[in-house]
Design an enzyme around this catalytic site. Structure first.
Site, short mmCIF file in Angstrom:
data_model
loop_
_atom_site.label_atom_id
_atom_site.label_comp_id
_atom_site.label_asym_id
_atom_site.label_seq_id
_atom_site.Cartn_x
_atom_site.Cartn_y
_atom_site.Cartn_z
N ASP A 9 0.85 -1.18 0.00
CA ASP A 9 0.00 0.00 0.00
C ASP A 9 0.89 1.24 0.00
O ASP A 9 1.63 1.49 0.96
CB ASP A 9 -0.90 -0.01 1.24
CG ASP A 9 -1.88 1.16 1.27
OD1 ASP A 9 -1.86 1.99 0.34
OD2 ASP A 9 -2.66 1.24 2.23
N ASP A 105 -3.24 2.44 -5.86
CA ASP A 105 -2.06 2.49 -4.98
C ASP A 105 -1.85 1.24 -4.15
O ASP A 105 -0.94 1.19 -3.31
CB ASP A 105 -2.17 3.70 -4.05
CG ASP A 105 -3.46 3.68 -3.23
OD1 ASP A 105 -4.41 3.00 -3.64
OD2 ASP A 105 -3.50 4.36 -2.19
N GLU A 106 -2.65 0.20 -4.37
CA GLU A 106 -2.52 -1.02 -3.58
C GLU A 106 -2.48 -2.25 -4.49
O GLU A 106 -3.15 -2.28 -5.52
CB GLU A 106 -3.69 -1.17 -2.60
CG GLU A 106 -3.85 -0.01 -1.62
CD GLU A 106 -5.02 -0.22 -0.69
OE1 GLU A 106 -5.20 -1.37 -0.20
OE2 GLU A 106 -5.78 0.73 -0.45
#
Length: 412
Positions: A9, A105-106
């Protein structure tokens, strides 16, 4: 040997990218926010300094500035965010081909067969270091034997950390956490669980399966498996293409919509994009849903089935407007946001039972005409042909030309 799953993350992603691109912002309170002019004025991401000052994601710009008077507001730059997201996935690809995105973003990574690169914690540390050195960003990485606990691990220590959850320590690390920390346990679910005395993940893990199933159906049993660490969901290969379960398009209006005619035009405009995407996916939809957000930010919605599966923008628009007239028109309120969504897809190569209540000859002619329009727009641009009802006097510049388009609309 058991599975080794990572969840990476990137911390405060939008804000971190802005600071990376603009070093003069380093150490300052920064928030990436939507435009107030376009009525998207909320905080999308904030730097650590802004977080410490009390700025929270979802705050209005005004609230954020009150919490942190020196706050620097930045407009989102999605092209840059996508660029950094792809760069991070290239780093992940050095260790495994099993990379499943969870937002921009993960990502989950299955490194079970990546022993040549090290153990799970060692690979996580290499990823953390590489992203910091090569991209100038930080990540928090969770390491576990399943996706749910790996995700929990990445949330436990922020920023720039590696957290390992094993079969030996998960009861100590995971079970005392609030049940709302569990992935997919939303506010409504948490409220139901609190009502029966379940407040922690451990209490959910120990709950009676019959009670939870009665309360929440099959999804309740999935939550129990998540809490117990027995979920065996796989991390998808990076080449996996997931067919959409729904296609939707929404707009936030610069000025509130106050008449049926205004709402009908917005629905028609949204349906053009939905029809295009259905054609590109080679499928038709069985259900349409209309969602409205009023001027006081309250949501309402309703839906219905098409008479027969369709990909026609005209049919989608007419049916969605029928939903509006049937459910909302009698008690009209100024509308700020409109979203049209279609679901329950049938692929073009699947058999469709024709409806007795639809003129099949007309339906075929309409589909042929819309196919021709689709090809024209694909070759000459989105606005090369538009419905006559969307032709208004106001013109806006686009790609150096004057094109007609609905005023008072901004895409979300």
């Amino acid at each position: 040997m058991g599975r080794v799953i990572l969840h990476s993350d990137m911390n405060s992603f939008y804000a971190s990218v802005e600071i990376m691109l603009h070093p003069e912002l380093r150490g300052k309170a920064v928030a990436v926010c939507g435009s107030e002019k376009e009525r998207h004025g909320i905080v999308l991401a904030k730097s650590d300094a802004a977080k410490k000052a009390g700025v929270k994601t979802g705050m209005s710009n005004h609230e954020a500035l009150n919490a942190c008077p020196g706050l620097i507001l930045r407009a989102p730059d999605y092209k840059q965010y996508i660029k950094f997201s792809h760069a991070a996935r290239e780093i992940y690809g050095r260790f495994t081909d099993y990379i499943e995105p969870f937002g921009m973003d993960e990502c989950w990574l299955d490194v079970t067969d990546s022993r040549i690169c090290g153990t799970g914690p060692e690979i996580a540390e290499k990823i953390r270091t590489s992203i910091h050195e090569e991209l100038g960003l930080t990540v928090s990485v969770g390491v576990s034997w399943n996706k749910i606990f790996a995700k929990l691990g990445s949330d436990m220590k922020k920023p720039d950390a590696v957290t390992v959850i094993t079969k030996e320590n998960y009861k100590k690390k995971v079970w005392p956490l609030p049940v709302g920390d569990l992935l997919y346990a939303g506010p409504a679910t948490v409220k139901k669980l609190h009502n029966v005395g379940i407040n922690t993940i451990g209490e959910l893990a120990a709950a009676d399966e019959r009670l939870i199933k009665k309360m929440m159906g099959i999804n309740g049993l999935k939550l129990i498996s998540y809490a117990r660490g027995t979920d065996e969901s796989r991390v998808m290969h990076k080449s996996t293409v997931i067919p959409p379960k729904s296609i939707g398009h929404g707009v936030t209006c610069i000025a509130d919509l106050k008449s049926d005619d205004e709402i009908k035009r917005v629905i028609l405009e949204l349906s053009q994009e939905i029809g295009r995407r259905l054609r590109e996916e080679n499928c038709t939809a069985c259900t349409v849903h209309l969602s409205l957000r009023s001027h006081d930010l309250s949501f309402t919605g309703a839906g219905t089935h098409f008479l027969q599966p369709t990909r026609s923008p005209a049919v989608i628009a007419d049916t969605a407007f029928f939903v509006y007239l049937s459910n909302f028109s009698l008690n009209p309120v100024p509308v700020r946001q409109v979203t049209v969504t279609v679901t329950d897809f049938i692929c073009d190569d699947e058999f469709m039972q024709p409806s007795l209540f639809v003129d099949q000859d007309f339906s075929e002619k309409l589909d042929n005409a819309e196919t021709a329009l689709y090809e024209i727009r694909r070759r000459f641009g989105e606005f090369s042909v538009i419905p006559a009802s969307l032709l208004l006097e106001k013109k806006i510049p686009h790609d150096g030309r004057d094109l007609v388009k609905m005023p008072n609309i901004m895409y979300s």
